[in-house]
Design a protein around this motif. Structure first.
Motif, mmCIF file in Angstrom:
data_model
loop_
_atom_site.group_PDB
_atom_site.id
_atom_site.type_symbol
_atom_site.label_atom_id
_atom_site.label_comp_id
_atom_site.label_asym_id
_atom_site.label_seq_id
_atom_site.Cartn_x
_atom_site.Cartn_y
_atom_site.Cartn_z
ATOM 1 N N PHE A 176 0.836 -1.200 0.000
ATOM 2 C CA PHE A 176 0.000 0.000 0.000
ATOM 3 C C PHE A 176 0.873 1.254 0.000
ATOM 4 N N HIS A 177 0.244 2.351 -0.397
ATOM 5 C CA HIS A 177 0.962 3.623 -0.532
ATOM 6 C C HIS A 177 0.628 4.522 0.649
ATOM 7 N N THR A 178 1.628 5.254 1.143
ATOM 8 C CA THR A 178 1.418 6.100 2.320
ATOM 9 C C THR A 178 1.274 7.573 1.959
ATOM 10 N N GLY A 179 0.950 7.867 0.702
ATOM 11 C CA GLY A 179 0.667 9.244 0.317
ATOM 12 C C GLY A 179 -0.688 9.717 0.798
ATOM 13 N N LEU A 180 -1.576 8.767 1.092
ATOM 14 C CA LEU A 180 -2.884 9.055 1.687
ATOM 15 C C LEU A 180 -3.313 7.815 2.457
ATOM 16 N N PHE A 181 -3.620 7.995 3.715
ATOM 17 C CA PHE A 181 -4.180 6.891 4.490
ATOM 18 C C PHE A 181 -5.021 7.462 5.628
ATOM 19 N N VAL A 182 -5.938 6.640 6.096
ATOM 20 C CA VAL A 182 -6.839 7.020 7.185
ATOM 21 C C VAL A 182 -6.385 6.305 8.447
ATOM 22 N N LEU A 183 -6.436 6.990 9.588
ATOM 23 C CA LEU A 183 -6.010 6.382 10.844
ATOM 24 C C LEU A 183 -6.881 6.890 11.988
ATOM 25 N N GLN A 184 -6.932 6.100 13.020
ATOM 26 C CA GLN A 184 -7.553 6.527 14.277
ATOM 27 C C GLN A 184 -6.430 6.887 15.240
ATOM 28 N N PRO A 185 -6.302 8.161 15.623
ATOM 29 C CA PRO A 185 -5.211 8.553 16.529
ATOM 30 C C PRO A 185 -5.269 7.785 17.845
ATOM 31 N N SER A 186 -4.094 7.508 18.367
ATOM 32 C CA SER A 186 -3.999 6.748 19.610
ATOM 33 C C SER A 186 -2.611 6.965 20.197
ATOM 34 N N GLU A 187 -2.564 7.438 21.442
ATOM 35 C CA GLU A 187 -1.278 7.610 22.114
ATOM 36 C C GLU A 187 -0.571 6.269 22.258
ATOM 37 N N GLU A 188 -1.339 5.234 22.529
ATOM 38 C CA GLU A 188 -0.748 3.906 22.698
ATOM 39 C C GLU A 188 -0.085 3.437 21.406
ATOM 40 N N GLN A 225 -6.201 7.237 -4.540
ATOM 41 C CA GLN A 225 -4.769 7.476 -4.752
ATOM 42 C C GLN A 225 -4.410 7.018 -6.155
ATOM 43 N N MET A 226 -4.918 7.724 -7.143
ATOM 44 C CA MET A 226 -4.669 7.346 -8.532
ATOM 45 C C MET A 226 -3.263 7.772 -8.928
ATOM 46 N N ASP A 227 -2.414 6.790 -9.206
ATOM 47 C CA ASP A 227 -1.044 7.078 -9.616
ATOM 48 C C ASP A 227 -1.072 7.824 -10.949
ATOM 49 N N ALA A 228 -0.413 8.986 -11.005
ATOM 50 C CA ALA A 228 -0.452 9.813 -12.214
ATOM 51 C C ALA A 228 0.069 9.064 -13.440
ATOM 52 N N SER A 229 0.956 8.089 -13.229
ATOM 53 C CA SER A 229 1.502 7.365 -14.379
ATOM 54 C C SER A 229 0.422 6.573 -15.111
ATOM 55 N N TYR A 230 -0.652 6.168 -14.412
ATOM 56 C CA TYR A 230 -1.746 5.477 -15.074
ATOM 57 C C TYR A 230 -2.525 6.415 -16.006
ATOM 58 N N TYR A 231 -2.528 7.668 -15.678
ATOM 59 C CA TYR A 231 -3.291 8.651 -16.456
ATOM 60 C C TYR A 231 -2.801 8.715 -17.897
ATOM 61 N N TYR A 232 -1.507 8.542 -18.110
ATOM 62 C CA TYR A 232 -0.924 8.823 -19.413
ATOM 63 C C TYR A 232 -1.209 7.751 -20.452
ATOM 64 N N LEU A 233 -1.825 6.633 -20.052
ATOM 65 C CA LEU A 233 -2.232 5.641 -21.035
ATOM 66 C C LEU A 233 -3.449 6.115 -21.819
#
Length: 471
Positions: A163-175, A232-240
């Motif tokens: 998976f890519h870490t340019g966008l991800f969802v998380l639940q904050p947690s001090e632990e 998270q659409m990789d821009a390289s896919y766009y160019y096809l």
């Protein structure tokens, strides 16, 4: 009441007593969720990422997202930048100490990722229910607030297995945050030494999790989920296809993970990568280019000074007369013409490359390419005058680049394959003209050398060499 005006101050006080609490509550009200990104210093690209981050913040604000905008900024970020993000972009800036990267001595470590582990601070934002963590090179096409319904961790698999870490969802947690820091100290294995490798290892089971589907009633879900590619659409896919069309999910966010020197904010990324112009149009609409003006003026001044210096140096070198027969013999030697041709080739190469590095990186592509072609042509005119070269062949590199830009920017291509074939055809057809121009310039220099060889065999003062006249 004899004096109704005397009641006015009391009425104002009563109104304030009733209205102020409600106003204060609304002013202090915070959203339950946040879009977060990070900013740190210490790379040659700090300013451009600052600009990209501001465009991202304003784009989200323009989409009227129902969330706070948070910037996790290292403490060495300039206060001027912090103030701009807070007061002009409406972001909340959280100042943090840089997370020490324990992987910096790995053989494959890239110094660009030295401080990307600061992204882990997203788990410390415990005042929010959910956080969408973003890289600054994301281009939002649509509002994505439904992501706040996702579980404890959700990300997109651009790569089939990672998976890519340019966008991800998380639940904050001090632990969770403290657990991650502990694993860093314990030396958890990390293949790339950056946030990507660490988080992929930490959430290794994500690949086996179900796909996230937002509920119609907005109910928040629990657990881990994979996010559809449209987030998270990789821009390289766009160019096809030179367009996006994912029928099985959203078409919401474009990211630019590949080719770090072709991020969308670089002026040279368009028309090589058509989406560069899309990003700059977004910047023009939400931020403008006032921040680039001082850089543009200073860089232009540097180039003009450099151009004047080159002209002066060529003048001093090239207009020297000589009456020394030994020097005359040197003119006629076989080595000297070769050296001068190499010198000319170096100057041609410099005329193509120097303007490229002088122009500020984040200006609009149309302005950037205009300045580049003007600067390259001006440099080559100086060289052509110094060596008495024919002007049109000398300007062939600039003309050829302008033609290539036109071919790449042509808007009527059906897909990326046709565009690539058009660029190849242009290169094939223009190659003979480029070769002819080079040959004409070299022949012009050779004729000057032959003329000087004739005069070198005669006694007396040598005339001024044709290839050494400047203006």
């Amino acid at each position: 009441m004899r004096n109704p005006a005397a009641l006015l101050p009391w009425l104002v006080l009563v109104g304030l007593a009733i209205g102020l609490p409600e106003f204060a509550a609304s002013a202090l009200e915070k959203h339950k969720n946040a879009y977060a990104t990070m900013m740190y210093m210490g790379t040659p690209r700090d300013y451009e990422f600052y600009i990209a981050l501001r465009v991202l913040l304003r784009s989200l604000a323009r989409l009227k997202v129902d969330a706070d905008l948070v910037v996790i900024a290292s403490k060495d970020v300039p206060q001027k930048w912090v103030s701009a993000m807070e007061n002009e972009d409406g972001a909340r800036v959280v100042s943090v100490e840089n997370v020490e990267n324990p992987y910096r001595n790995q053989a494959n470590f890239d110094k660009r990722f030295m401080l990307t582990l600061n992204k882990l601070y997203a788990w410390s934002l415990v005042e929010y229910d959910r956080v969408v963590m973003l890289d600054s090179d994301n281009l939002f096409l649509d509002k994505t607030d439904e992501l706040f319904q996702c579980g404890q961790f959700c990300a997109v698999f651009i790569n089939p297995c990672i998976f890519h870490t340019g966008l991800f969802v998380l639940q904050p947690s001090e632990e969770a945050f403290n657990g991650m820091l502990k694993q860093l100290k314990d030396g958890r294995e990390n293949p790339d030494g950056a946030d990507q490798g660490f988080l992929v290892g930490y959430f290794h089971e994500l690949l086996e999790k179900p796909m996230f589907k937002p509920g119609r009633n907005g109910t928040r879900q629990d657990g881990y989920f994979r996010l559809p590619l449209g987030y998270q659409m990789d821009a390289s896919y766009y160019y096809l296809k030179l367009k996006w069309n994912i029928p099985c999910g959203p078409n919401s966010v474009i990211t630019f993970p590949s080719a770090p020197w072709f991020k969308p904010w670089y002026w040279w990324s368009w028309p090589v990568l058509p989406l560069g112009l899309t990003w700059h149009e977004r910047r023009r609409a939400v931020l403008g280019y006032a921040d680039d003006l001082p850089h543009l003026i200073s860089h232009t001044a540097v180039f003009l000074i450099l151009l004047a210096t080159v002209r002066l140096c060529l003048s001093r070198i090239c207009i020297r007369r000589t009456s020394d027969k030994t020097a005359a013999t040197a003119f006629a030697s076989s080595l000297y013409p070769f050296i001068m041709k190499c010198f000319l080739f170096f100057l041609i190469l410099a005329s193509i490359t120097i303007p490229f590095f002088v122009i500020p990186r984040t200006v609009h592509p149309l302005l950037g390419w205009t300045l580049y072609l003007a600067g390259s042509s001006a440099f080559m005119v100086v060289v052509a005058n110094a060596f008495f070269l024919p002007l049109l062949p000398a300007l062939t590199p600039s003309i050829g680049i302008a033609g290539a830009l036109f071919v790449m920017a042509f808007p009527a291509y059906n897909d990326g394959v046709v565009r690539a074939l058009a660029i190849w055809a242009y290169s094939f057809l223009s190659a003979p003209f480029a070769w002819s121009s080079v040959s004409r310039m070299m022949n012009s220099i050779q004729v000057s050398f032959n003329r000087e060889a004739i005069f070198a065999s005669r006694p007396g003062e040598l005339p001024l060499p044709q290839f050494m006249k400047v203006y």
